[in-house]
Design an enzyme around this catalytic site. Structure first.
Site: not given
Ligand code: FAD
Ligand code: UDP
Length: 389
Positions: A177, A181, A286, A309, A357, A359
């Protein structure tokens, strides 16, 4: 009284709301949409905090993004989107790095200026232990993508905290996910369309569901009403599939999150919306600071709302948020799919109903497809709405 109900939908999240909207507007059938919560919107629900005026996503940060033109066009009928583009930073050993891993992260972490080719060569070197091997779990997949040092810094601790499961027991798709880069592009998502709803998430649902043929009943649990339903009433069920069958094939593994909300007397706590914490010694995964999702709004500058969280595995009484999907879960789920085949008047959909899962855009996309393939044929040709494998 169900005599005027053509379709019962369990769950007012994106899956259920999309089906309800389509059925009312396209087929002019009467829909009864129930949810056991006191509000519509499912996990995408948000509210404007009374004290600060800041929009808070009650069930965790929800960022809308999609590559799917059909879904984007559909949702734009109910809301305009801001031009928010999600970016995330991660704190590791008291340093802040950009996430997902990109050329900036790699250069900073190894304390060297690296060209894209140099970075690729370095990571290939760090991933050499996986050369020629097929990754069999999340850890192996991550190492093959970013090498061991970056995995151990940014992924291992975070993933262990988030899933409360050894990364070697988690499926590899979870990590894919997250893009990697070899450019300085630090956008979190790759999708063509991205933004946040101008008037907030809940307004989308209010607009989708405002129709004389849609009746909404909140605070209603399907299982308290199941025995009084007329036989054969078509149902779209978006609750947990194991609960539907009374856990007879075993319990599916879910992860839940405890959200610890705090209002602080500062106009800005962390300078951005989401800061991940990679160190395993920090118990939360986070911190969200909601004001930063909507820089276009003129919120006051005295106070801010933050949410920490904490992730843990869900018990029956907890909100199931993320399917853990270990090998054993997959086996249990297959048994429920077999059982679902026999329920010809029930279509199972959404994240909880299909143990996937998804989105938001995927839940909407799946609902639009199911409307065409299951719901329309049911009402126009009398075919069973459920019973699919
Ligand atoms: P839900 O929204 O979960 O709706 C199901 C509804 O069914 C719930 O309201 C529930 O109360 C109801 N229900 C269940 N059982 C019963 C019952 N027995 N009787 C009556 N009602 C019942 N997606 C993104 O695209 N971007 C993100 O950034 C993002 N972040 C997320 C963060 C978190 C913490 C979580 C948990 C999810 C996130 N998602 C995100 C996923 C998003 O929430 C889902 O894609 C979406 O909610 C799926 O919609 P749904 O209708 O399938 O399920
Ligand atoms: N992940 C990680 N470190 C990070 C961010 C993500 O290890 O800083 C891993 C983690 O295993 C997570 C997965 O990447 O479950 C996918 O991340 P995503 O942000 O999509 O997870 P979500 O926010 O949906 O929980």
């Amino acid at each position: 009284d169900f005599s005027k109900v053509d379709l019962l939908i369990v769950g007012a999240g994106f899956y259920g709301a999309t089906i309800a909207e389509r059925v009312a507007n396209e087929l002019q059938k009467n829909v009864l949409l129930i949810d056991r919560r006191s509000h519509i919107g499912g996990n995408a629900y948000s509210e404007f905090d009374g004290e600060t005026g800041i929009e808070v996503h009650r069930y965790g940060a929800h960022l809308f993004h999609t590559p799917n033109e059909v879904v984007w066009t559909y949702l734009n009928r109910f809301t305009a989107f801001t031009d928010y583009k999600h970016r995330v930073y991660s704190t590791y050993r008291d340093q802040v790095y950009s996430m997902p891993i990109n050329l900036g992260t790699i250069s900073q972490f190894f304390n060297r200026r690296l060209s894209p080719d140099q970075a690729r060569a370095l990571i290939a070197d760090h991933a050499a232990e996986m050369a020629g091997r097929h990754p069999a779990n999340l850890e192996e997949k991550a190492i093959s993508l970013i090498g061991r040092p970056l995995y151990e810094a940014f992924i291992r601790g975070y993933t262990a905290k988030q899933w409360q499961t050894d990364p070697r027991d988690l499926p590899e798709h979870i990590i894919t996910r997250l893009p990697v880069r070899y450019t300085f592009d630090n956008r979190y998502f790759n999708d063509k369309y991205e933004g946040l709803p101008v008037d907030g998430y809940t307004a989308i649902f209010e607009r989708m569901l405002k129709h004389p043929k849609i009746q909404i009943a909140l605070g209603v649990d399907f299982f308290s009403l199941k025995s009084s339903l007329p036989a054969g009433l078509p149902i779209v069920y978006t609750g947990p599939i194991d609960r539907y069958f009374d856990y007879s094939e075993g319990e599916l593994g879910w992860r839940t999150i405890d959200f610890e909300k705090e209002t602080l007397n500062t106009g800005d706590f962390q300078g951005m919306a989401v800061m991940n914490y990679a160190d395993e010694t920090i118990p939360y995964t986070r911190i969200l600071e909601f004001r930063h999702f909507n820089p276009e709004r003129s919120y006051q500058n005295e106070k801010t709302v933050v949410v920490r969280e904490y992730s843990r595995s869900a018990k029956r009484a907890d909100e199931p948020y993320y399917p853990i999907d270990t090998r054993q879960d997959k086996e249990v789920f297959l048994r429920y799919r077999e059982r679902a085949e026999a329920e010809t008047n029930v279509h199972f959909g959404g994240r909880l109903g299909t143990y996937r899962y998804l989105d938001m855009h995927q839940a909407i996309g799946a609902a639009l497809k199911a409307f065409d393939s299951r719901v329309v044929p049911h009402f126009t040709e009398g075919r069973a709405i459920g019973g699919e494998k």
